[in-house]
Design an enzyme around this catalytic site. Structure first.
Site, mmCIF file in Angstrom:
data_model
loop_
_atom_site.group_PDB
_atom_site.id
_atom_site.type_symbol
_atom_site.label_atom_id
_atom_site.label_comp_id
_atom_site.label_asym_id
_atom_site.label_seq_id
_atom_site.Cartn_x
_atom_site.Cartn_y
_atom_site.Cartn_z
ATOM 1 C CE LYS A 118 75.478 22.686 21.548
ATOM 2 N NZ LYS A 118 75.372 22.403 23.009
ATOM 3 C CB SER A 152 76.801 25.391 24.495
ATOM 4 O OG SER A 152 76.457 24.021 24.641
ATOM 5 C CB SER A 176 74.557 23.156 27.161
ATOM 6 O OG SER A 176 75.709 23.797 27.649
#
Length: 521
Positions: free
Chosen positions: A111, A191, A215
């Site tokens: 990420k 996210s 997330s």
């Protein structure tokens, strides 16, 4: 070598950072009918479609995954899950395999709020496009030492979805919209949207996501993969763009519980620069141990009946999962729990206060040449670049967080949120009902991505806030599908009970009778 230009690929998402009309057009064209019609608009080269089924480590697997990124992320359905790739991944995979390291050159997408030495770390914001620090976050250093290879960086909800009350999950100024590979008009949740979508589409062996509240688990659920939010403090947060030191953690996302556990083995560990990890080494074990033979026989499991929600299809799927567990010998205990209204408000005040301080400290300490050094700078940058940064949603949470300077309020809010979530929440539920784990659906099926109305979390499904605020482990395992869209099962346990939660997930995985949808790429 200038990694800002050499290691990053072409700006393939530039069209999605234009004003709202262009973003709407991009979404409108991404709504395929719910059929099995192939998604690719042009046939990729055959060599780009090498199957990665069963592909773990080594150079041939790294090359195959890069080929799939080219075929499905850059072209075809253009999933927009991957922001950048590592040009040295194939060579690094060979070296790691030849060295006999535990991960044997397995590829991991990271990420893009976690620092890696070869690629900039943007958190999805064009303000950090030049945030090339040249350093590895300690969790990435651990990954490499175990023989893992950074394949590239994944898209995310910008600033980990903490910028606006009206955000659209899976969108960032750098990466545009991440699409759900099951149906590209559907949302990949956030996210860690890119990490979830990439693993589902077999663009890498596994991925790393981060979570403050939902997330990792939400994108895992809607993309049909395994996502594990470990105990806060098991994995270092140093050199990870932060929201909240009270709740932030990184964790693995993979296509099986065993792979998630293997990745957790690599990234966990104490870090002198992160006080929260002081106890981590004392709790490290082989998280893959016992998974093949894991059993639910005699295990008391608490069903959070008020968190099942009101979606009939999800309820039916969850009831099937509970029946599978019961048939495997689990003792099912129904639990009547309602989350207190004060919990959400107290948690939000903690996040607002810690965002201002923690993000400011990260920006001030970056060794890269970046135009922002504080939250106030980020707010000003977004205003100055509104066409790119605020075409889809505003920065209302950022602006609210900038006003939060009351340390006494922060301390009181943290005490309240932790007491309600843990002492009178998760811990009390486990103890009073004499159960080892709590379960509920993770969330509902993926909703349509909508740049005007934003996210659509309907159905009152899930209970992730308990684990998020408590800092306790939360595993989402696919439990089946609703009309072709995957839905996850949440398994929650007590602090430092990470290995047991993973074993419970593996045991459920083995007895699950529902079919888990796979992307029709």
């Amino acid at each position: 070598m200038d990694i800002r230009t050499t290691a990053r690929r072409r700006p393939r998402h530039a069209a999605l950072t234009l004003p709202l009309a262009a973003a709407l057009s991009a979404c409108a064209t991404a709504q395929p009918p719910m059929t099995s019609t192939p998604l690719a608009s042009t046939p990729p080269a055959p060599e780009a479609l090498a199957s990665t089924d069963g592909c773990a480590g080594g150079p041939s697997c790294a090359a195959a995954y890069l080929g799939r990124i080219a075929a499905y992320d850059d072209a075809g359905p253009t999933l927009n899950a991957v922001i950048a790739t590592n040009p040295d991944a194939v060579a690094q995979a060979k070296a790691a395999r030849d060295a006999g390291l535990p991960l044997a050159g397995r590829t991991v997408l990271v990420k893009d709020n976690v620092e890696t030495s070869e690629l900039p770390t943007t958190a999805g914001s064009i303000a950090l496009a030049g945030n090339a620090t040249g350093r590895d976050a300690p969790l990435i250093a651990n990954l490499r030492a175990a023989g893992g290879v950074v394949l590239g960086k994944t898209n995310l909800s910008e600033w980990a979805n903490i910028r606006s009350f009206y955000s659209v999950s899976g969108w960032s100024g750098v990466g545009g919209f991440t699409k759900n590979p099951h149906l590209t008009g559907r949302n990949a949740c956030g996210s860690s949207s890119g990490s979830g979508a990439a693993v589902a589409a077999s663009l890498s062996w596994a991925a790393i996501g981060t979570e403050t509240d939902g997330s990792i688990t939400c994108p895992a659920s809607v993309n049909g993969v395994v996502g594990f939010k470990p105990t806060v403090g098991l994995v270092s947060r140093t050199h990870v763009v932060p929201i909240s030191h009270s709740q932030d953690t990184a964790g693995p996302m993979a296509r099986s519980v065993a792979d998630a556990a293997l990745l957790l083995n690599a990234i966990a560990g104490s870090d002198p620069a992160d006080p929260a990890t002081a106890e981590a080494n004392a709790h490290i074990t082989d998280f893959t141990a016992g998974l093949p033979d894991a059993s639910l026989q005699g295990v008391r499991i608490g069903v959070m009946k008020n968190q099942i929600g009101d979606n009939r299809d999800v309820t039916a799927l969850f009831e099937q999962a509970v029946a599978d567990m019961k048939a495997a010998g689990a003792e099912i205990v129904e639990i009547d729990y309602e989350e207190p209204e004060a919990l959400g408000g107290a948690e939000f005040m903690v996040l607002l206060h810690e965002l201002r301080a923690d993000l400011g400290a990260y920006l001030a300490g970056s060794p890269a040449d970046i135009p922002i050094r504080s939250l106030a700078d980020a707010i000003a940058f977004n205003k100055a670049h509104a066409d790119e940064e605020m075409a889809v949603f505003d920065q209302s949470i950022f602006e609210m967080a900038e006003t939060m300077t009351d340390d006494a309020m922060l301390a009181q809010s943290r005490e309240t949120s932790l007491r309600l979530a843990y002492d009178k929440g998760l811990k009390k539920l486990l103890t009073d009902n004499d159960v080892r784990f709590l379960i509920a659906p993770t969330t509902g099926p993926a909703w349509l991505t909508d740049p005007i109305l934003g996210d659509n979390f309907k159905g009152s499904i899930g209970t992730g806030t308990l684990a998020a605020v408590s800092g306790t482990p939360h595993l989402s395992v696919p439990m089946g599908g609703v009309k072709g869209l995957p839905v996850g099962l949440s398994i929650l346990g007590d602090r430092w009970d990470d290995a047991a939660v993973l074993r419970a997930g593996a045991a459920f995985e083995a007895v699950r009778t529902a079919t888990v949808p796979t992307p029709k790429l």
